[in-house]
Design a protein around this motif. Structure first.
Motif, mmCIF file in Angstrom:
data_model
loop_
_atom_site.group_PDB
_atom_site.id
_atom_site.type_symbol
_atom_site.label_atom_id
_atom_site.label_comp_id
_atom_site.label_asym_id
_atom_site.label_seq_id
_atom_site.Cartn_x
_atom_site.Cartn_y
_atom_site.Cartn_z
ATOM 1 N N LEU A 152 -5.696 16.874 6.769
ATOM 2 C CA LEU A 152 -5.761 16.077 5.738
ATOM 3 C C LEU A 152 -6.309 14.461 5.940
ATOM 4 O O LEU A 152 -6.200 13.870 7.014
ATOM 5 C CB LEU A 152 -4.141 15.492 5.442
ATOM 6 C CG LEU A 152 -3.332 16.504 4.875
ATOM 7 C CD1 LEU A 152 -1.875 16.000 4.368
ATOM 8 C CD2 LEU A 152 -4.096 16.983 3.415
ATOM 9 N N GLU A 153 -7.227 14.063 5.211
ATOM 10 C CA GLU A 153 -8.116 13.025 5.371
ATOM 11 C C GLU A 153 -7.110 11.810 4.613
ATOM 12 O O GLU A 153 -6.568 12.079 3.730
ATOM 13 C CB GLU A 153 -9.482 13.146 4.736
ATOM 14 C CG GLU A 153 -10.076 13.960 5.593
ATOM 15 C CD GLU A 153 -11.814 13.854 5.085
ATOM 16 O OE1 GLU A 153 -12.024 12.971 4.325
ATOM 17 O OE2 GLU A 153 -12.419 14.795 5.854
ATOM 18 N N ARG A 154 -7.438 10.542 5.312
ATOM 19 C CA ARG A 154 -6.508 9.561 4.488
ATOM 20 C C ARG A 154 -7.315 9.406 3.358
ATOM 21 O O ARG A 154 -8.454 9.302 2.943
ATOM 22 C CB ARG A 154 -6.512 8.332 5.401
ATOM 23 C CG ARG A 154 -5.974 8.271 6.936
ATOM 24 C CD ARG A 154 -6.188 7.054 7.617
ATOM 25 N NE ARG A 154 -5.436 7.073 8.848
ATOM 26 C CZ ARG A 154 -5.128 6.183 9.871
ATOM 27 N NH1 ARG A 154 -5.957 5.008 9.553
ATOM 28 N NH2 ARG A 154 -4.485 6.286 10.685
ATOM 29 N N ASP A 155 -6.252 8.756 2.120
ATOM 30 C CA ASP A 155 -6.826 8.258 0.919
ATOM 31 C C ASP A 155 -6.438 6.887 0.703
ATOM 32 O O ASP A 155 -5.772 6.237 1.639
ATOM 33 C CB ASP A 155 -6.505 9.165 -0.028
ATOM 34 C CG ASP A 155 -4.912 9.317 -0.236
ATOM 35 O OD1 ASP A 155 -4.348 8.286 -0.183
ATOM 36 O OD2 ASP A 155 -4.329 10.404 -0.333
ATOM 37 N N ASP A 156 -6.891 6.240 -0.486
ATOM 38 C CA ASP A 156 -6.313 4.748 -0.748
ATOM 39 C C ASP A 156 -5.230 4.697 -1.597
ATOM 40 O O ASP A 156 -5.045 3.637 -2.253
ATOM 41 C CB ASP A 156 -7.751 4.116 -1.118
ATOM 42 C CG ASP A 156 -8.432 4.650 -2.258
ATOM 43 O OD1 ASP A 156 -7.800 5.711 -2.863
ATOM 44 O OD2 ASP A 156 -8.922 4.257 -3.036
#
Length: 392
Positions: free
Chosen positions: A208-212
């Motif tokens: 999972l990549e970080r999101d805003d």
């Protein structure tokens, strides 16, 4: 007392019965963790359709404080577990979200592998997720892996070509090694040692990549620690009352024949209770702000409203740290004013309260928090949301 707290109280009493013995022997609470899983505690915040009790934040943090009252090691080692559930419940609907909820519903316990000892700079990680001919592989070494000795799953923060990503890994996967090398003087049975990853195979779906998107994950994990401290504060009062009631020895210059009748001793116990009350009140106030943040996110409120509620939760949590930490540490020291030299008996292990509280408090750079709040109020500077550490 809520229905859930009343329901779990006998289980908490059971798993806390040998807390002092475990402290003396440094005996890791594997059996106690399994008992809590068996009783449904690990699923308490899951929706009912996933086998849980749909406990809200107020119920969860009260449960954690009451568990910490019996044994703060047990409450802290579930920190990442309940944070993982909370993040998953607040994530948008997806196949990944449902798969993770299914694992948790099946009883899986989640651990932590975030921070490192090493050369990584602040905000960076030496742990790497890379690609080779066989797909993705994870390599690295994490420390402060609280709870991972008892966990089935662990989230690992890693660097992927300069971008931080989260990787979900089974703790029994090939290449994973969990070491019992935590040597802190407090919270000695939380499993907060080293986790090693050597060529661990990772599926794309587990990255999972970080999101805003707005998230209250930062205040959530800090509030778990404050719940642990609040539980220690309650235990200080419990042990102080128990010690005074049983004590028959007094002093030639005391103002009463029995310590329980001595107004100075009574005053000391009252002050311990007030310190615990302050910690409980600050925790409750901050948890209420977290609940409002949760409601805004789950209702998919406008982005600016979600961010405002998250900011409120951050500020409330930060202020709560400035109340809970000093009050509990002071109470854990002043506890010894209720008795003489017999209070320092290793058999009573009353020193564990200060050592455990000091260790939990050291997870936060609390000295920075008052300045952070003041800077926010005077200059409008945002309260720090998610902090990390590393080499400067």
């Amino acid at each position: 007392m809520s229905g859930l707290v009343a329901r779990f109280a006998p289980v908490f009493d059971e798993v806390g019965a040998e807390a002092v013995a475990r402290e003396h022997e440094r005996r890791l609470p594997y059996a106690e963790v399994e008992r809590l899983r068996e009783a449904g505690f690990t699923r308490v915040t899951l929706p009912r359709e996933h086998g849980g009790d749909a406990a809200d934040h107020a119920e969860l943090f009260e449960l954690l404080a009451e568990l910490a009252r019996r044994d703060p090691n047990l409450a802290q080692l579930f920190r990442s577990h309940f944070s993982f559930i909370d993040r998953t419940l607040h994530a948008p609907a997806s196949a990944t979200r449902e798969a993770r909820l299914a694992l948790l519903a099946d009883g899986a316990i989640h651990g932590n592998a975030t921070f490192e000892k090493g050369t990584a700079k602040v905000g960076g990680y030496d742990t790497r997720l890379t690609s080779d001919g066989d797909g993705l592989r994870l390599d690295g070494r994490k420390f402060y892996s609280t709870g991972t000795l008892f966990a089935d799953l662990v989230s690992v923060l890693a660097d992927r070509e300069g971008t931080p990503v989260g990787v979900l890994v089974r703790t029994d996967a090939a290449g994973v090694a969990r070491l019992d090398d935590w040597d802190g003087f407090g919270q000695r049975m939380t499993g907060s040692g080293t986790t090693v990853f050597e060529g661990v195979r990772v599926r794309d779906a587990d990255v999972l990549e970080r999101d805003d998107r707005p998230t209250h994950a930062g205040p959530f994990v800090q509030l778990v620690l404050l719940a642990v401290l609040a539980g220690i504060g309650r235990a200080v009062v419990d042990d102080g009352v128990r010690f005074v009631r049983a004590r028959t020895r007094s002093y030639s210059h005391a103002v009463a024949a029995l310590p329980r009748e001595d107004p100075i001793v009574q005053e000391t116990v009252g002050e311990l209770s007030a310190a615990s009350f302050a910690a409980d009140a600050a925790l409750a106030h901050a948890v209420a702000a977290l609940r409002r943040s949760s409601a805004a996110i789950l209702a998919d409120a406008p982005d600016d409203e979600q961010r405002a509620r998250v900011d409120d939760a951050e500020l409330a949590m930060t202020r709560a740290q400035l109340v809970v930490i000093p009050n509990v540490l002071r109470a854990a020291t002043e506890l010894f004013e209720v008795g003489g030299a017999s209070a320092v008996s290793t058999g009573l292990a009353l020193d564990r309260h200060w050592r455990n509280a000091r260790t939990v408090a050291s997870h936060n750079p609390a000295r920075f928090k008052a300045r952070n709040v003041g800077d926010h109020l005077v200059n409008g500077t945002p309260v720090v949301s998610w902090w990390t550490n590393g080499e400067s």
